[in-house]
Design an enzyme around this catalytic site. Structure first.
Site, PDB file in Angstrom:
ATOM      1  N   ASP A  23      -5.987  -5.802   5.729  1.00 60.80           N
ATOM      2  CA  ASP A  23      -7.119  -5.276   4.978  1.00 60.80           C
ATOM      3  C   ASP A  23      -8.106  -6.409   4.682  1.00 60.80           C
ATOM      4  O   ASP A  23      -9.315  -6.292   4.897  1.00 60.80           O
ATOM      5  CB  ASP A  23      -6.591  -4.661   3.669  1.00 60.80           C
ATOM      6  CG  ASP A  23      -7.621  -3.785   2.981  1.00 60.80           C
ATOM      7  OD1 ASP A  23      -8.690  -3.559   3.565  1.00 60.80           O
ATOM      8  OD2 ASP A  23      -7.353  -3.332   1.856  1.00 60.80           O
ATOM      9  N   ASP A  73      -2.574 -17.398   5.911  1.00 66.05           N
ATOM     10  CA  ASP A  73      -3.636 -18.177   5.247  1.00 66.05           C
ATOM     11  C   ASP A  73      -4.315 -19.112   6.250  1.00 66.05           C
ATOM     12  O   ASP A  73      -5.535 -19.275   6.240  1.00 66.05           O
ATOM     13  CB  ASP A  73      -3.139 -18.926   3.996  1.00 66.05           C
ATOM     14  CG  ASP A  73      -1.709 -19.402   4.101  1.00 66.05           C
ATOM     15  OD1 ASP A  73      -0.957 -18.860   4.920  1.00 66.05           O
ATOM     16  OD2 ASP A  73      -1.330 -20.316   3.357  1.00 66.05           O
ATOM     17  N   LYS A 121       3.036 -13.873   6.260  1.00 62.99           N
ATOM     18  CA  LYS A 121       3.323 -14.827   5.180  1.00 62.99           C
ATOM     19  C   LYS A 121       4.846 -15.003   5.108  1.00 62.99           C
ATOM     20  O   LYS A 121       5.440 -14.980   4.021  1.00 62.99           O
ATOM     21  CB  LYS A 121       2.739 -14.282   3.862  1.00 62.99           C
ATOM     22  CG  LYS A 121       2.639 -15.300   2.751  1.00 62.99           C
ATOM     23  CD  LYS A 121       1.636 -16.400   3.017  1.00 62.99           C
ATOM     24  CE  LYS A 121       1.718 -17.479   1.956  1.00 62.99           C
ATOM     25  NZ  LYS A 121       0.979 -18.702   2.323  1.00 62.99           N
ATOM     26  N   TYR A 150       0.817  -1.212   0.000  1.00 55.76           N
ATOM     27  CA  TYR A 150       0.000   0.000   0.000  1.00 55.76           C
ATOM     28  C   TYR A 150       0.853   1.266   0.000  1.00 55.76           C
ATOM     29  O   TYR A 150       0.306   2.371  -0.028  1.00 55.76           O
ATOM     30  CB  TYR A 150      -0.954   0.004   1.196  1.00 55.76           C
ATOM     31  CG  TYR A 150      -2.069  -0.993   1.064  1.00 55.76           C
ATOM     32  CD1 TYR A 150      -1.808  -2.297   0.674  1.00 55.76           C
ATOM     33  CD2 TYR A 150      -3.373  -0.649   1.335  1.00 55.76           C
ATOM     34  CE1 TYR A 150      -2.810  -3.228   0.564  1.00 55.76           C
ATOM     35  CE2 TYR A 150      -4.392  -1.572   1.225  1.00 55.76           C
ATOM     36  CZ  TYR A 150      -4.100  -2.863   0.842  1.00 55.76           C
ATOM     37  OH  TYR A 150      -5.100  -3.790   0.731  1.00 55.76           O
TER      38      TYR A 150
END
Ligand code: NAP
Length: 490
Positions: free
Chosen positions: A241, A217, A184, A137
């Site tokens: 987000d 995940d 991640k 972002y």
């Protein structure tokens, strides 16, 4: 927390109020009416941002007057702002968050009375703390070839440390016990890994809190399967987000999801939802998310009693179910936004039967040194470079050409990768290549240091034959590789 609010000393705090686009003005009006009815001594300074401002030709979507107002008040209650999707101007929301370095986005969700979901009765009560200014972002994008785009994922140690410390401090302020770091880092070892490593270091300073890491995940999977196991989840910008929209759906949807964008100097309070243009001006939208954002703002301002008064009135309204908005009962039968707001006002001073407002303490803002170079290396050296080349040649053809270029050079071609997978020297695999190649050159002398003139000389030689668009130095920092291997690289 030093709010340094212009009017704070005179007993009346000033808040910049941005009605926003679409359903924004209706939601903001509801929140403002309730706060005023609760007798909170606030002065509102109404300012503009978003679609109307873009139309005036102000490319940022945020006019000078709005910026000056926020510089003065340091506290904002805002409605959603429309952003063109996939083209046109940058998001005015992201601009506001970034201009005022509101580095943490706090998104609480809690099971609410009268809002029936498949999860009702399980006691969901968690907060997603999303890093708010870095990651993809940062919005640093380039077309590297006519057919290949790049977005830089920038993650800093300082950014991680601030948001992680804030997550732990929030746990203490809200009497929560557990903080999960979701990343991640199994795939993006340097960027997402930075969040995980910083979390593990900082966690030691909060022995009263349980700290654990979860891969993002699996976090999404666990949130759907057993959301009640989570208390606070701290994560990077894009992960946050996505999972925070998911968590809002667990308790009834975006109409009930408030948020705070918090930095060391400025705080911006807004719903998680957007401008929902199809409902704009129809008096049907659920304003609860903005009202609960205003409740968060009151706590930030130290108005704990007023915050509890309003939150209790919302809980009574939902518990009794006499006024229910269209998103939970259907838009043909829902209570109009204005009537729902009046019911909450009428319920000010009442307590819900079965629901309790959490006991909140003031949030201690983390102290992280402001120095830009927060991390200083003991040693570092450049051992090679990745040169990114645009070429319609095959991997073999490009490899042969580059081998010729470096035949007499102190550098050798170690490998070429295409979208992260090694394709030269050939490994007998079947990647579907595009015209974007990362060509990794390393010093033949493994203990040497690449000099600037050697790199510039290499670039000049490469550019005589090929179009290059990007160079990345390969650094060793404190003896550790400051770069990752390609998939398939040894
Ligand atoms: P959205 O405005 O959040 O709306 C998506 C859907 O969520 C709505 O169609 C509606 O669902 C539901 N919803 C949203 N707000 C609700 C509320 N208060 N009460 C009940 N239901 C609500 O998302 P979008 O349509 O993707 O985005 C529209 C614009 O908003 C875009 O320009 C986007 O960039 C912008 N946006 C701004 C912000 C912000 O200012 N912080 C955040 C997100 C998006 P149903 O259709 O199922 O009724």
């Amino acid at each position: 927390m030093d709010l340094n609010n212009a009017s704070a000393g005179k007993g009346k705090k000033t808040v910049t109020l941005i009605p926003g686009d679409g359903v924004g003005p209706e939601c903001i009006n509801a929140a403002r009416r309730i706060i005023d009815a609760a007798g909170v001594r606030l002065a509102w300074e109404e300012q503009q941002a978003g679609a109307g401002v873009f139309k005036q030709g102000i490319a940022s979507g945020v006019p000078r007057e709005t910026i000056e107002s926020i510089q003065k008040t340091r506290v904002v209650l805002k409605g959603p702002l429309e952003t063109p999707v996939g083209y046109g101007q940058k998001s005015a929301n992201v601009t506001l968050r970034k201009l005022f370095e509101t580095y943490a986005n706090i998104r609480p969700v809690r099971e609410l009375p009268g809002v029936v979901t498949p999860y009702s009765g399980r006691g969901i009560d968690l907060v997603v703390v999303r890093e708010n200014v870095e990651d993809l972002y940062a919005g640093i994008e380039h077309m590297q070839t006519p057919g290949v785009a790049q977005c830089l994922k920038l993650i800093s140690r300082k950014g991680c440390e601030k948001v992680i410390r804030l997550a732990f401090e929030l746990a203490r302020a809200e009497g929560r016990m557990r903080v999960h770091c979701a990343s991640k880092s199994n795939i993006m070892k340097l960027t997402e890994g930075m969040l995980k490593r910083t979390f593990e270091e900082v966690a030691g300073e909060y022995p009263d809190l349980e700290a654990s890491h979860i891969i993002i995940d699996n976090c999404a999977h666990q949130l759907v399967k057993k959301p009640e196991q989570f208390d606070i989840i701290v994560t990077t910008n894009m992960n946050g987000d996505i999972v925070s929209d998911l968590t809002s759906a667990l308790v009834g949807g975006l109409g009930f999801a408030p948020s705070a964008n918090i930095g060391s100097d400025v705080a911006i309070f807004e719903a998680v939802h957007g401008s929902a243009p199809k409902y704009a001006g129809k008096d049907v939208i659920n304003p609860t998310a903005v009202i609960l954002s205003a409740v968060m703002m009151l706590r930030y301002l130290g108005e704990f009693a007023a915050a509890a008064l309003i939150e209790n009135a919302v809980l009574v309204t939902l518990e009794e179910g006499k006024a229910r908005t269209g998103d939970i009962v259907g838009y043909d039968r829902g209570t109009p936004t204005s009537a729902y707001t009046e019911t909450i006002i009428a319920n000010l001073g009442r307590l819900p039967q079965k629901w309790e407002v959490r006991d909140y303490k003031p949030l201690q803002m983390p102290q992280v040194p402001a120095a830009p170079d927060l991390v200083r290396a003991g040693s570092r050296r450049v051992i090679g470079a990745d040169i990114f080349v645009e070429s319609a040649l095959s991997a073999e053809g490009l490899g042969n050409s580059l081998e010729q270029i470096v035949a007499e050079s102190p550098l050798r071609l170690k490998m070429i990768s295409n979208r992260g997978t090694k394709v030269y020297p050939a490994a007998g695999t079947f990647p579907d290549c595009v015209d974007h190649w990362r060509c990794r050159f390393v010093l033949r002398d493994a203990s040497g240091e690449l000099r600037e003139e050697q790199l510039l000389g290499l670039l000049a030689q490469v550019s005589a034959r090929h179009r290059w668009m990007h160079v990345e130095k390969l650094q060793e920092i404190d003896g550790e590789a400051g770069f990752t291997m390609a998939q398939g690289e040894d």
